[in-house]
Write an enzyme that holds these catalytic residues in place. Structure first.
Site, PDB file in Angstrom:
ATOM      1  N   GLY A 194      53.128  43.712  39.652  1.00 43.25           N
ATOM      2  CA  GLY A 194      52.138  43.910  39.029  1.00 43.25           C
ATOM      3  C   GLY A 194      51.088  45.085  39.520  1.00 43.25           C
ATOM      4  N   ARG A 218      58.066  45.502  35.676  1.00 35.41           N
ATOM      5  CA  ARG A 218      58.568  44.150  36.429  1.00 35.41           C
ATOM      6  C   ARG A 218      60.176  44.177  36.240  1.00 35.41           C
ATOM      7  NH1 ARG A 218      54.975  40.968  39.155  1.00 35.41           N
ATOM      8  NH2 ARG A 218      52.992  40.481  38.226  1.00 35.41           N
ATOM      9  N   ASP A 232      55.661  41.182  47.230  1.00 41.54           N
ATOM     10  CA  ASP A 232      56.741  40.486  47.944  1.00 41.54           C
ATOM     11  C   ASP A 232      58.070  40.789  47.134  1.00 41.54           C
ATOM     12  OD1 ASP A 232      55.688  38.889  46.324  1.00 41.54           O
ATOM     13  OD2 ASP A 232      55.697  37.130  47.331  1.00 41.54           O
ATOM     14  N   THR A 246      49.051  44.002  46.848  1.00 37.25           N
ATOM     15  CA  THR A 246      48.677  42.948  46.072  1.00 37.25           C
ATOM     16  C   THR A 246      47.486  42.629  46.285  1.00 37.25           C
ATOM     17  OG1 THR A 246      49.415  40.769  45.571  1.00 37.25           O
ATOM     18  CG2 THR A 246      50.019  41.409  47.609  1.00 37.25           C
ATOM     19  N   ASP A 285      46.694  39.378  45.916  1.00 36.21           N
ATOM     20  CA  ASP A 285      46.945  38.236  46.237  1.00 36.21           C
ATOM     21  C   ASP A 285      46.869  38.144  47.563  1.00 36.21           C
ATOM     22  OD1 ASP A 285      47.453  37.569  43.690  1.00 36.21           O
ATOM     23  OD2 ASP A 285      49.563  36.899  43.851  1.00 36.21           O
ATOM     24  N   ASP A 321      49.067  38.148  50.205  1.00 37.35           N
ATOM     25  CA  ASP A 321      49.881  37.156  50.587  1.00 37.35           C
ATOM     26  C   ASP A 321      51.103  37.882  51.594  1.00 37.35           C
ATOM     27  OD1 ASP A 321      51.256  38.123  48.561  1.00 37.35           O
ATOM     28  OD2 ASP A 321      51.227  36.107  47.589  1.00 37.35           O
ATOM     29  N   ARG A 355      26.031  21.687  34.351  1.00 37.59           N
ATOM     30  CA  ARG A 355      27.386  21.708  34.231  1.00 37.59           C
ATOM     31  C   ARG A 355      28.199  21.899  35.506  1.00 37.59           C
ATOM     32  NH1 ARG A 355      27.708  25.430  28.874  1.00 37.59           N
ATOM     33  NH2 ARG A 355      27.487  23.832  27.501  1.00 37.59           N
ATOM     34  N   ARG A 381      48.901  33.609  43.061  1.00 33.47           N
ATOM     35  CA  ARG A 381      50.142  33.087  42.342  1.00 33.47           C
ATOM     36  C   ARG A 381      50.861  31.711  43.135  1.00 33.47           C
ATOM     37  NH1 ARG A 381      53.834  36.861  40.196  1.00 33.47           N
ATOM     38  NH2 ARG A 381      53.817  37.484  42.444  1.00 33.47           N
TER      39      ARG A 381
HETATM   40  O1  F6P Z   1      51.091  39.097  42.086  1.00 35.27           O
HETATM   41  C1  F6P Z   1      49.721  39.726  41.724  1.00 35.27           C
HETATM   42  C2  F6P Z   1      49.529  38.775  40.547  1.00 35.27           C
HETATM   43  O2  F6P Z   1      48.331  39.478  39.901  1.00 35.27           O
HETATM   44  C3  F6P Z   1      49.342  37.321  40.562  1.00 35.27           C
HETATM   45  O3  F6P Z   1      48.159  37.092  41.267  1.00 35.27           O
HETATM   46  C4  F6P Z   1      49.475  36.767  39.145  1.00 35.27           C
HETATM   47  O4  F6P Z   1      49.798  35.497  39.196  1.00 35.27           O
HETATM   48  C5  F6P Z   1      50.467  37.808  38.789  1.00 35.27           C
HETATM   49  O5  F6P Z   1      50.352  39.035  39.285  1.00 35.27           O
HETATM   50  C6  F6P Z   1      50.322  38.059  37.339  1.00 35.27           C
HETATM   51  O6  F6P Z   1      51.607  38.753  36.606  1.00 35.27           O
HETATM   52  P1  F6P Z   1      51.432  39.447  35.351  1.00 35.27           P
HETATM   53  O7  F6P Z   1      50.470  40.740  35.262  1.00 35.27           O
HETATM   54  O8  F6P Z   1      52.749  40.096  35.252  1.00 35.27           O
HETATM   55  O9  F6P Z   1      50.943  38.411  34.348  1.00 35.27           O
END
Ligand code: F6P
Length: 336
Positions: free
Chosen positions: A6, A68, A99, A121, A123, A125, A158, A167
């Site tokens: 990504g 990917r 990763d 990333t 994320d 992580d 709300r 993820r």
């Molecule tokens: O790993 C980075 C990330 O942005 C995650 O947070 C997310 O779940 C995933 O990639 C989304 O991937 P794609 O762009 O393939 O939908």
């Protein structure tokens, strides 16, 4: 070099740094591989010099493209990339990825390819580094969204659920939730109980507040009684997104307050990187180029404290780094 998996704000800053440092300081040549591992398998390359990377520092996305696709899933490993490596005289491959991409780089290194990883990333992580570039930008975007959503929530009395990316780990949720003053933050690392969340929200409303913000990391399990739908990408990662839609009705029922969901999704990955991410990405790229010039390989560049380091790729791939429980505990102080 290639960018795979990504995309992430700051990729172009890394490309600019690797190319400029390689050509201007180390007097070597740089070549870009298009569309990640797919381009390496197909032999799709682009010559990169100082002029080719001018004006891209602040641009989101990646001028090289990404995919990917993976040589171990869509090809036969090293054999499927060997011709591109040899035809272009590539001494060292700089791989900018998360990763999954770094694990592929490690496997290729095991087959004899000289690789240097750069951790990418939103994320945040990846093990071995204190932080990845892209994370700061994603947190800024998510925090701004929470701030905006808070004012409309208040007008309508709300519960607002804001779903952010992450993820398998809840870094963006924890940081943006903390920065945005969330009333609850649900992350994969910490099992949640909707009754407890509802209690927090009811207590808050009893004390006179008339809206609540719940930040949900996309990677949490669905509420009890709802089956998770399993979809996987090329690296074998779960495809996630939308779990907040399953949580909202349950919270409505438990609290009696209307709930609405905002899924931030790819908004968090697009657009211009923050200054922090531009600087971090530039330092990562410069370090990768320096290591390549020194003939070092099989490592990932990393930020440890304030220092740029090289850590073994094995270390980076050994684990997926979760949120520090002490940080989550601080965020929890402000729930409700
Ligand atoms: O790993 C980075 C990330 O942005 C995650 O947070 C997310 O779940 C995933 O990639 C989304 O991937 P794609 O762009 O393939 O939908």
């Amino acid at each position: 070099m290639l960018t795979a998996g990504g995309d992430c704000p700051g990729l172009n800053a890394v490309i600019r740094a690797v190319v400029t440092r390689t050509t201007e300081v180390h007097d070597s040549e740089a070549v870009g591989i298009l569309n990640g591992w797919e381009g390496l398998m197909q032999g799709r390359t682009r010559a990169l010099d100082r002029d080719a990377v001018r004006g891209i520092l602040q641009r989101g996305g990646t001028i090289l493209g990404t995919s990917r696709k993976d040589p171990y899933v869509h090809g036969d490993g090293f054999e499927s990339v060997r011709h591109t490596i040899e035809a272009n005289g590539i001494d060292t491959l700089v791989v900018v990825g998360g990763d999954g991409t770094l694990r592929t780089a490690l496997r290729l290194a095991g087959e004899g390819l000289s690789v240097i990883g750069v951790p990418k990333t939103i994320d945040n992580d990846i093990a071995g580094t204190d932080v990845t570039f892209g994370f700061d930008t994603a947190v800024e975007i998510a925090t701004e969204a929470i701030d905006r959503i808070s004012t409309t929530a208040e007008a309508h009395n709300r519960i607002m659920l804001v779903e952010v990316m992450g993820r398998s780990k809840g870094w963006i949720a924890t940081y943006a939730g903390l920065a945005g003053g969330a009333d609850a933050i649900l992350i994969p690392e910490v099992p949640y109980d909707l009754e407890e969340v509802a209690d927090v929200i009811r207590g808050r409303h009893r004390r006179g507040r008339n809206y609540s913000i719940v930040v949900v990391a996309e990677g949490i399990d669905p509420p009890p009684g709802i089956e998770a739908v399993e979809q996987r990408d090329a690296f074998g990662f779960r495809r996630v997104g939308g779990v907040a839609y399953q949580i909202a009705p349950a919270l409505e029922e438990l609290t009696g307050f209307e709930a609405r969901v905002t899924v931030l999704g790819h908004l968090q990955r697009g657009g211009t990187p923050t200054a922090f991410d531009r600087v971090l990405a530039t330092r990562f790229g410069a370090k990768a180029a320096d290591l390549a010039a020194e003939g070092v390989d099989g490592v990932m560049v990393a930020l440890r404290g304030t220092e740029m380091r090289a850590v073994p790729l094995e270390e980076a791939c050994a684990d997926v780094r979760g949120v520090d429980p002490r940080l989550y505990e601080v965020a929890r102080t402000f729930f409700g």
